[in-house]
Write a protein that holds these residues in place. Sequence first.
Motif, PDB file in Angstrom:
ATOM      1  N   GLU A   9     -12.504  30.697-106.764  1.00  0.00           N
ATOM      2  CA  GLU A   9     -11.748  31.956-106.815  1.00  0.00           C
ATOM      3  C   GLU A   9     -11.253  32.343-105.418  1.00  0.00           C
ATOM      4  O   GLU A   9     -11.279  33.507-105.022  1.00  0.00           O
ATOM      5  N   LEU A  10     -10.776  31.329-104.694  1.00  0.00           N
ATOM      6  CA  LEU A  10     -10.273  31.537-103.337  1.00  0.00           C
ATOM      7  C   LEU A  10      -8.808  31.952-103.387  1.00  0.00           C
ATOM      8  O   LEU A  10      -8.014  31.328-104.102  1.00  0.00           O
ATOM      9  N   ASP A  11      -8.431  32.997-102.644  1.00  0.00           N
ATOM     10  CA  ASP A  11      -7.033  33.410-102.573  1.00  0.00           C
ATOM     11  C   ASP A  11      -6.670  33.811-101.143  1.00  0.00           C
ATOM     12  O   ASP A  11      -7.458  33.614-100.214  1.00  0.00           O
ATOM     13  N   GLU A  12      -5.473  34.385-100.990  1.00  0.00           N
ATOM     14  CA  GLU A  12      -4.952  34.667 -99.639  1.00  0.00           C
ATOM     15  C   GLU A  12      -5.776  35.702 -98.882  1.00  0.00           C
ATOM     16  O   GLU A  12      -5.639  35.837 -97.661  1.00  0.00           O
ATOM     17  N   ASN A  13      -6.642  36.408 -99.576  1.00  0.00           N
ATOM     18  CA  ASN A  13      -7.471  37.421 -98.904  1.00  0.00           C
ATOM     19  C   ASN A  13      -8.767  36.853 -98.343  1.00  0.00           C
ATOM     20  O   ASN A  13      -9.519  37.568 -97.671  1.00  0.00           O
ATOM     21  N   ASP A  14      -9.031  35.576 -98.605  1.00  0.00           N
ATOM     22  CA  ASP A  14     -10.302  34.986 -98.170  1.00  0.00           C
ATOM     23  C   ASP A  14     -10.247  34.483 -96.730  1.00  0.00           C
ATOM     24  O   ASP A  14      -9.172  34.198 -96.185  1.00  0.00           O
ATOM     25  N   ILE A  15     -11.433  34.375 -96.149  1.00  0.00           N
ATOM     26  CA  ILE A  15     -11.610  33.818 -94.808  1.00  0.00           C
ATOM     27  C   ILE A  15     -12.674  32.738 -94.931  1.00  0.00           C
ATOM     28  O   ILE A  15     -13.835  33.023 -95.240  1.00  0.00           O
ATOM     29  N   TYR A  16     -12.264  31.488 -94.717  1.00  0.00           N
ATOM     30  CA  TYR A  16     -13.111  30.322 -94.983  1.00  0.00           C
ATOM     31  C   TYR A  16     -13.697  29.789 -93.674  1.00  0.00           C
ATOM     32  O   TYR A  16     -12.957  29.491 -92.734  1.00  0.00           O
ATOM     33  N   LEU A  17     -15.016  29.657 -93.626  1.00  0.00           N
ATOM     34  CA  LEU A  17     -15.702  29.149 -92.440  1.00  0.00           C
ATOM     35  C   LEU A  17     -15.992  27.664 -92.592  1.00  0.00           C
ATOM     36  O   LEU A  17     -16.646  27.246 -93.558  1.00  0.00           O
ATOM     37  N   VAL A  18     -15.513  26.864 -91.626  1.00  0.00           N
ATOM     38  CA  VAL A  18     -15.784  25.428 -91.594  1.00  0.00           C
ATOM     39  C   VAL A  18     -16.898  25.181 -90.573  1.00  0.00           C
ATOM     40  O   VAL A  18     -16.681  25.302 -89.368  1.00  0.00           O
ATOM     41  N   ALA A  19     -18.094  24.860 -91.076  1.00  0.00           N
ATOM     42  CA  ALA A  19     -19.218  24.598 -90.178  1.00  0.00           C
ATOM     43  C   ALA A  19     -19.771  23.185 -90.348  1.00  0.00           C
ATOM     44  O   ALA A  19     -20.464  22.675 -89.468  1.00  0.00           O
ATOM     45  N   LEU A  20     -19.474  22.531 -91.487  1.00  0.00           N
ATOM     46  CA  LEU A  20     -19.810  21.121 -91.677  1.00  0.00           C
ATOM     47  C   LEU A  20     -18.732  20.268 -91.016  1.00  0.00           C
ATOM     48  O   LEU A  20     -17.620  20.748 -90.768  1.00  0.00           O
ATOM     49  N   PRO A  21     -19.013  18.984 -90.715  1.00  0.00           N
ATOM     50  CA  PRO A  21     -17.984  18.125 -90.109  1.00  0.00           C
ATOM     51  C   PRO A  21     -16.702  18.098 -90.938  1.00  0.00           C
ATOM     52  O   PRO A  21     -16.719  17.755 -92.125  1.00  0.00           O
ATOM     53  N   ALA A  22     -15.584  18.463 -90.306  1.00  0.00           N
ATOM     54  CA  ALA A  22     -14.337  18.730 -91.035  1.00  0.00           C
ATOM     55  C   ALA A  22     -13.757  17.499 -91.717  1.00  0.00           C
ATOM     56  O   ALA A  22     -12.970  17.626 -92.654  1.00  0.00           O
ATOM     57  N   GLY A  23     -14.140  16.300 -91.283  1.00  0.00           N
ATOM     58  CA  GLY A  23     -13.626  15.088 -91.911  1.00  0.00           C
ATOM     59  C   GLY A  23     -14.269  14.755 -93.237  1.00  0.00           C
ATOM     60  O   GLY A  23     -13.826  13.847 -93.937  1.00  0.00           O
ATOM     61  N   HIS A  24     -15.328  15.478 -93.607  1.00  0.00           N
ATOM     62  CA  HIS A  24     -15.943  15.302 -94.917  1.00  0.00           C
ATOM     63  C   HIS A  24     -15.067  15.939 -95.997  1.00  0.00           C
ATOM     64  O   HIS A  24     -14.451  16.982 -95.785  1.00  0.00           O
ATOM     65  N   ASN A  25     -15.084  15.351 -97.184  1.00  0.00           N
ATOM     66  CA  ASN A  25     -14.302  15.871 -98.297  1.00  0.00           C
ATOM     67  C   ASN A  25     -14.651  17.317 -98.631  1.00  0.00           C
ATOM     68  O   ASN A  25     -13.772  18.124 -98.947  1.00  0.00           O
ATOM     69  N   PHE A  26     -15.937  17.676 -98.562  1.00  0.00           N
ATOM     70  CA  PHE A  26     -16.401  18.999 -98.980  1.00  0.00           C
ATOM     71  C   PHE A  26     -15.734  20.111 -98.162  1.00  0.00           C
ATOM     72  O   PHE A  26     -15.058  20.985 -98.732  1.00  0.00           O
ATOM     73  N   PRO A  27     -15.856  20.113 -96.817  1.00  0.00           N
ATOM     74  CA  PRO A  27     -15.196  21.184 -96.051  1.00  0.00           C
ATOM     75  C   PRO A  27     -13.704  20.966 -95.830  1.00  0.00           C
ATOM     76  O   PRO A  27     -13.011  21.875 -95.380  1.00  0.00           O
ATOM     77  N   LEU A  28     -13.200  19.781 -96.169  1.00  0.00           N
ATOM     78  CA  LEU A  28     -11.773  19.512 -95.989  1.00  0.00           C
ATOM     79  C   LEU A  28     -10.951  19.958 -97.196  1.00  0.00           C
ATOM     80  O   LEU A  28      -9.862  20.513 -97.032  1.00  0.00           O
ATOM     81  N   ALA A  29     -11.504  19.760 -98.418  1.00  0.00           N
ATOM     82  CA  ALA A  29     -10.620  19.902 -99.581  1.00  0.00           C
ATOM     83  C   ALA A  29     -11.308  20.379-100.855  1.00  0.00           C
ATOM     84  O   ALA A  29     -10.775  20.196-101.940  1.00  0.00           O
ATOM     85  N   CYS A  30     -12.489  21.016-100.762  1.00  0.00           N
ATOM     86  CA  CYS A  30     -13.197  21.413-101.993  1.00  0.00           C
ATOM     87  C   CYS A  30     -13.599  22.884-102.047  1.00  0.00           C
ATOM     88  O   CYS A  30     -14.733  23.169-102.361  1.00  0.00           O
ATOM     89  N   PRO A  31     -12.759  23.874-101.847  1.00  0.00           N
ATOM     90  CA  PRO A  31     -11.340  23.756-101.466  1.00  0.00           C
ATOM     91  C   PRO A  31     -11.146  23.554 -99.961  1.00  0.00           C
ATOM     92  O   PRO A  31     -10.140  23.025 -99.543  1.00  0.00           O
ATOM     93  N   GLY A  32     -12.075  24.030 -99.133  1.00  0.00           N
ATOM     94  CA  GLY A  32     -12.064  23.694 -97.724  1.00  0.00           C
ATOM     95  C   GLY A  32     -10.835  24.145 -96.960  1.00  0.00           C
ATOM     96  O   GLY A  32     -10.119  25.068 -97.349  1.00  0.00           O
ATOM     97  N   ILE A  33     -10.603  23.456 -95.846  1.00  0.00           N
ATOM     98  CA  ILE A  33      -9.500  23.783 -94.947  1.00  0.00           C
ATOM     99  C   ILE A  33      -8.163  23.741 -95.683  1.00  0.00           C
ATOM    100  O   ILE A  33      -7.344  24.661 -95.589  1.00  0.00           O
ATOM    101  N   LEU A  34      -7.949  22.647 -96.416  1.00  0.00           N
ATOM    102  CA  LEU A  34      -6.641  22.471 -97.067  1.00  0.00           C
ATOM    103  C   LEU A  34      -6.449  23.468 -98.195  1.00  0.00           C
ATOM    104  O   LEU A  34      -5.340  23.984 -98.398  1.00  0.00           O
ATOM    105  N   GLY A  35      -7.524  23.782 -98.913  1.00  0.00           N
ATOM    106  CA  GLY A  35      -7.424  24.795 -99.954  1.00  0.00           C
ATOM    107  C   GLY A  35      -7.091  26.162 -99.387  1.00  0.00           C
ATOM    108  O   GLY A  35      -6.267  26.901 -99.939  1.00  0.00           O
ATOM    109  N   ALA A  36      -7.741  26.502 -98.260  1.00  0.00           N
ATOM    110  CA  ALA A  36      -7.453  27.786 -97.617  1.00  0.00           C
ATOM    111  C   ALA A  36      -5.993  27.846 -97.164  1.00  0.00           C
ATOM    112  O   ALA A  36      -5.307  28.862 -97.357  1.00  0.00           O
ATOM    113  N   LEU A  37      -5.495  26.757 -96.581  1.00  0.00           N
ATOM    114  CA  LEU A  37      -4.114  26.742 -96.104  1.00  0.00           C
ATOM    115  C   LEU A  37      -3.119  26.829 -97.266  1.00  0.00           C
ATOM    116  O   LEU A  37      -2.099  27.520 -97.171  1.00  0.00           O
ATOM    117  N   LEU A  38      -3.398  26.146 -98.349  1.00  0.00           N
ATOM    118  CA  LEU A  38      -2.485  26.214 -99.501  1.00  0.00           C
ATOM    119  C   LEU A  38      -2.499  27.594-100.151  1.00  0.00           C
ATOM    120  O   LEU A  38      -1.513  28.005-100.765  1.00  0.00           O
TER     121      LEU A  38
END
Length: 556
Positions: free
Chosen positions: A236-265
């Motif tokens: 339930e992530l939307d434009e009002n959210d603030i996502y913290l990346v604390a795990l190694p960013a190259g992992h699928n979990f913080p990159l795209a589940c929804p992660g960095i890319l989900g937050a940007l989209l």
Amino acid sequence: MSHSTSTGVVTWPADIAADYRAKGYWEDRTLGEMISAVADEYPDREALVDGDVRMSYAELADRADAAAARLRDLGFEPDDRLLVQLANGWQFVALTLACFRAGVIPVMALPSHRRYELTHLASLSESRGIAVPDVLRDFDHQALAHELVAELADLDVVLVSGTPRHGAVNLDEILALPDDGTERQLLRRRVDEWNPDPDAPACFLISGGTTGLPKLITRTHNDYVCNIRATTAVAELDENDIYLVALPAGHNFPLACPGILGALLAGAKTVMLPSPEPVRAFTTIAAEGVTISAAVPAVAQQWIENQARTGGNQLESLRVLQVGGSRLPDEYAARVGSVLHCTLQQVFGMAEGLINATRLDDPTDVICTTQGRPVCDADEIRILDPAGADVPDGEPGALYTRGPYTPRGYYNAPEHNARSFLDGGWYGSGDVVVRRPDGNLVVHGRDKDMINRAGEKISAEEIESLVYRLPGVELTAAVAMPDPALGERVCLYLVPQEGRSFDLDEVRDHLTGLGIAKYKLPERLQIVSSIPTTKVGKLDKKALREDIATQLSHSQ
């Protein structure tokens, strides 16, 4: 000269791909163009925070476009591969987006990787370049990168975040903003023309590697967007959210589940941290108003214990804590809500595709005692017994899956694919699960020889093969030993040759000298006169795991 990735990518059957398109799972748009469109819609919105660096969507998109053009000017062509070994920071995000825009394929290495892993990944991917920090945590990544360039035929460009040496390229200059508005417009038009095929690889992720060194997982733009959309919806992530990346960013979990890319989209804000250490993480959550983050069980445990000890309202903005990578013990799952005062989302998935998650409105017992259910209604699951027959709900079995974001094979790995995939494209994850009547899965462990240390998957076979290079080893077996903080650690059983003795330091020094990542090093050595075998003559790892678990329980 590197070859086209198309020769090593296993594609979905044409009729199934057409069905995924027709049903909207595949949108036929690339990640680069989609994130650029978000930047056009919200140019002044804050996209990225990294310490003192704060970046709007417009600035991030402009840096990515400029870097895409500069990568091309350096000689990178569409479909060239770039090994990315960067710490969590704005440079990782900007470079990844630049690769998407230029059609260059980032290969997501980890900062903890060393010569052994990097040589393999660069060779397998035929990477043209490598992007590294200069010196990070007392390790000279740049020196190692130059050594790899000298050894590997395809690798010829070193991008360094820091002070370049020996002809390396300054990554910060590659990622610098364009000079003015006119240059930005020219760059945008130039880069828009390079938009890759949505069925082409967006990036290569790395597997946990059950049989030695990691394999490369091809994630196309189409399948990765599907992955991101589905996990964004269940978080339930939307434009009002603030996502913290604390795990190694190259992992699928913080990159795209929804992660960095989900937050940007979604038009949300992403905050980068170098590690999930609780004091700094909590301070950052309070300062930035973080609403969602992802953790592995060991990190969740540290956060719970820190909050229980210190109290306070630093976490009052936190809405959701996703926990995955390995199974979160039920007793800690129950404490996320009561101690951290946010909703736990258990996430059980794999870089190879399938993601399962509990839903935010699930009953408490589902959230605390299961690892969720598929995030996409096109995900297919089978749970099989050792004979390959489907088992009924409530019975444990091996998990097999296929779907619109589960690739049909590893990159350039036909032998691994023959072992890991059944006819019809069913991928066997190596997990033993039980499916409840409500569709939620409960993870019961692994059916392969894998050690899961705080979410990092370690191949026992890989460790054993390297230990055998040590003179005087008669027989050895690496197994998982239980650990309350990390889930599992590596325990090494070793039978020395007559007259030879070993201690743990010697074994660790030997492995370190071979250049493996530190997290893979054995943390206990059991010297034995023999190792039990099964009826078919294989080393009985199950007996060894039971032996070390019993020893640990008696020593407490």
